[in-house]
Design a protein around this motif. Sequence first.
Motif, mmCIF file in Angstrom:
data_model
loop_
_atom_site.group_PDB
_atom_site.id
_atom_site.type_symbol
_atom_site.label_atom_id
_atom_site.label_comp_id
_atom_site.label_asym_id
_atom_site.label_seq_id
_atom_site.Cartn_x
_atom_site.Cartn_y
_atom_site.Cartn_z
ATOM 1 N N ALA A 298 35.941 -9.419 -59.341
ATOM 2 C CA ALA A 298 35.658 -8.402 -60.373
ATOM 3 C C ALA A 298 35.709 -9.199 -62.032
ATOM 4 N N PRO A 299 34.884 -8.379 -62.831
ATOM 5 C CA PRO A 299 34.662 -9.063 -64.338
ATOM 6 C C PRO A 299 36.049 -8.712 -64.847
ATOM 7 N N GLU A 300 36.009 -9.443 -66.115
ATOM 8 C CA GLU A 300 37.187 -9.601 -66.851
ATOM 9 C C GLU A 300 37.992 -8.242 -67.109
ATOM 10 N N LEU A 301 39.489 -8.133 -67.122
ATOM 11 C CA LEU A 301 40.375 -6.776 -67.237
ATOM 12 C C LEU A 301 39.945 -5.849 -65.994
ATOM 13 N N HIS A 302 39.438 -6.301 -64.871
ATOM 14 C CA HIS A 302 39.282 -5.295 -63.809
ATOM 15 C C HIS A 302 40.222 -5.728 -62.829
ATOM 16 N N SER A 303 41.074 -6.760 -62.962
ATOM 17 C CA SER A 303 41.876 -7.296 -61.880
ATOM 18 C C SER A 303 43.515 -7.621 -62.134
ATOM 19 N N ASP A 304 43.768 -7.285 -63.478
ATOM 20 C CA ASP A 304 45.064 -7.460 -64.041
ATOM 21 C C ASP A 304 46.168 -6.498 -63.152
ATOM 22 N N ALA A 305 47.290 -7.057 -62.932
ATOM 23 C CA ALA A 305 48.354 -6.148 -62.177
ATOM 24 C C ALA A 305 49.323 -5.848 -63.673
ATOM 25 N N PHE A 306 48.867 -4.618 -64.052
ATOM 26 C CA PHE A 306 49.807 -4.062 -65.254
ATOM 27 C C PHE A 306 50.912 -3.228 -64.868
#
Lengths: 325, 344
Positions: A125-133
């Motif tokens: 996925a594009p940037e910021l769509h994958s972070d585990a926050f």
Amino acid sequence: MAELTIVEAINTALAIEMERDERVLVFGEDVGVTGGVFRATDGLFQRYGDARVIDTPLAEGVIAGAAIGLAIAGWVPVAEIQFLGFAHNGFNQVVDQLARARYRSAGRFSAQVTIRAPYGGGVRAPELHSDAFEAHFTHAPGLKVVAPATPADAKGLLLSSIRDPDPVMFLEPLRGYRQVKGEVPDGDYPVELGSARVAREGTDVTVIAWSAAVQVAQQAAEDAQAQGISVEVIDLRTLVPLDVAAIAASVTKTGRAVVVQEAPLTSGFAGEVVATIQEEAFFSLQAPIRRVAAPDVPYPVQMLEEHYVPNAERVLEAIIATTRD
Amino acid sequence: MVRYLDQDGELLDDQPMSDELALEGYRVMLRGRRFDERCVSLQRQGRMVTLAPGIGQEAATVGAAMALDPKTDWFVPQYRELAGQLWHGYPLRLAFLWHVGHPIAFQVPDDLKMLPFQAAIAGQLPQAVGLAWGLRLKHDPGVVLAVFGDGGTSQGDFHEALNLAGVMKAPVMFLCQNNGWAISTTVEHQTASASLAQKALAYGFPGVQCDGNDLFAVYATVRDAVARARAGEGPTLIEAMTYRLGLHTTADDPTRYEPREMHEMWVDRDPLRRMQIHLVSRGVVDRSGLERIEDEVKEELRVAWDEAQKEPAPDPAYYFGRAYASTSQRLGSQLSRFERKGLG
């Protein structure tokens, strides 16, 4: 029993709850006519209409904030944040407002609100769509944080989250949405919040994981078995409240632990699990507890992500290392 | 700009409410004023926590509250509209307890349609919109008054809330108390817009400016917005032009930034003085009547402060058990440790 993907299981849970409880509203970006960008809300708009399934403006702050007001008005909001990476646009409303609705009013008000959001990497996925926050939300008293790994738990835990009198961040494993299939009990099937699951029994090492990392841990456990190491995999399922007893019981039995998280190492939820183990099972430990996590850099763009997200090979390496300590 | 009463107390139009109601509104404005003055004094004696007085803004908040029906309508405050909240039914005793830092002040009484005070600027606005949307969806006759300041209009929550309110035709009145200052920052530093009311145009609903130091102007403007909201026509943004005659908070020193002549100009526009002149010249009350009201308000404050001081201190373990509906194993063990040691 039916074999469903995780996203199908979520859709089933939403439909069951909208049918059972007329106070349930589903809203967020693109959840209506098109049924959600991942089709998690597919068919709900057609079945329940535009008063209960609402496409909102593209604004996470007011999606979360309006949920508080809707709950005070007597509705049971189930809001979708399209990707957890964008939840920070509404961070004040989630963490400073929603989480404290009961506390700050000393119980006059409460917020029976579920915020669903897919998260985690591995789908290009594009940037910021994958972070585990997830850890950004586990540090917010008043919230519950749920992170299922299987279709059955996605359904069962979502049903319980919607019914829970307190706000729940319901984090869905993006990578598992269609990849992970499994048997899901039919009909009403709530799974209690705050209870971990033994995903695999073993005797030598405990591997603790949640969300999409559970499948990674299970693969590593399989590979370890081939080398004669018996691994127990604990799927936390709920991060807040944490099933301290399940963690303690398993590590007391095995004496060794590896904690897996997709997020960068520093200040991740794995650190909380490690601290819990040393408080609850210190005298059973035969080796230092190891963490497998992403490096302390932001999530990379697509061509690099397979070198970033913890995989079974890294977990296996940690399992072997802990047996040699 | 909507105005009924000029700054010399001269009525420019028909009074939009009965004389009895006008006098009652004046009394609550005075109650708010004297409460704030008393609390600033108590804070200076070290008996209260940092607080944000609403001195000079009583007409804006009481006028707006008077347009609501407290049986059905909700008041969603920021933190500088206590006078209006008193009109809506918030007890003076709790107001005093707010300023001593007692948590019970945030436990809005069950029969009162009001959200707790809000420290995050404009943070209450998305919630007010959700509440209004939820009332409409239930076919509840209630509407929502959401109050904030000029600084609040710079927040993302303001924009997101007004935008959604317009889309949902939520029955909400956004009352912006433009008091000239966001701590030390002027409105000119807040926005390049010619007015704050005009921002409503972008969200697709009316924005109205009224004289915020004129009880009648605020009342009539909000009353019309309430009628719109109840009729299903959606929200209204009301910019009440007022002035903060006091401090941002008791930790603030306006002499560092506020031009003296500006302060004096607004002292002449004091909403209380304006109402006094009007009520006396109209024969609603005479000078001795005003003094009697002064004495009565003083006595009410004394009684409420006495009662507030009798409120037991919160149990040290008060906060356990209020963050969640039920106590988890982990929180439960923190509570038992607390009970053994008396420490968090």
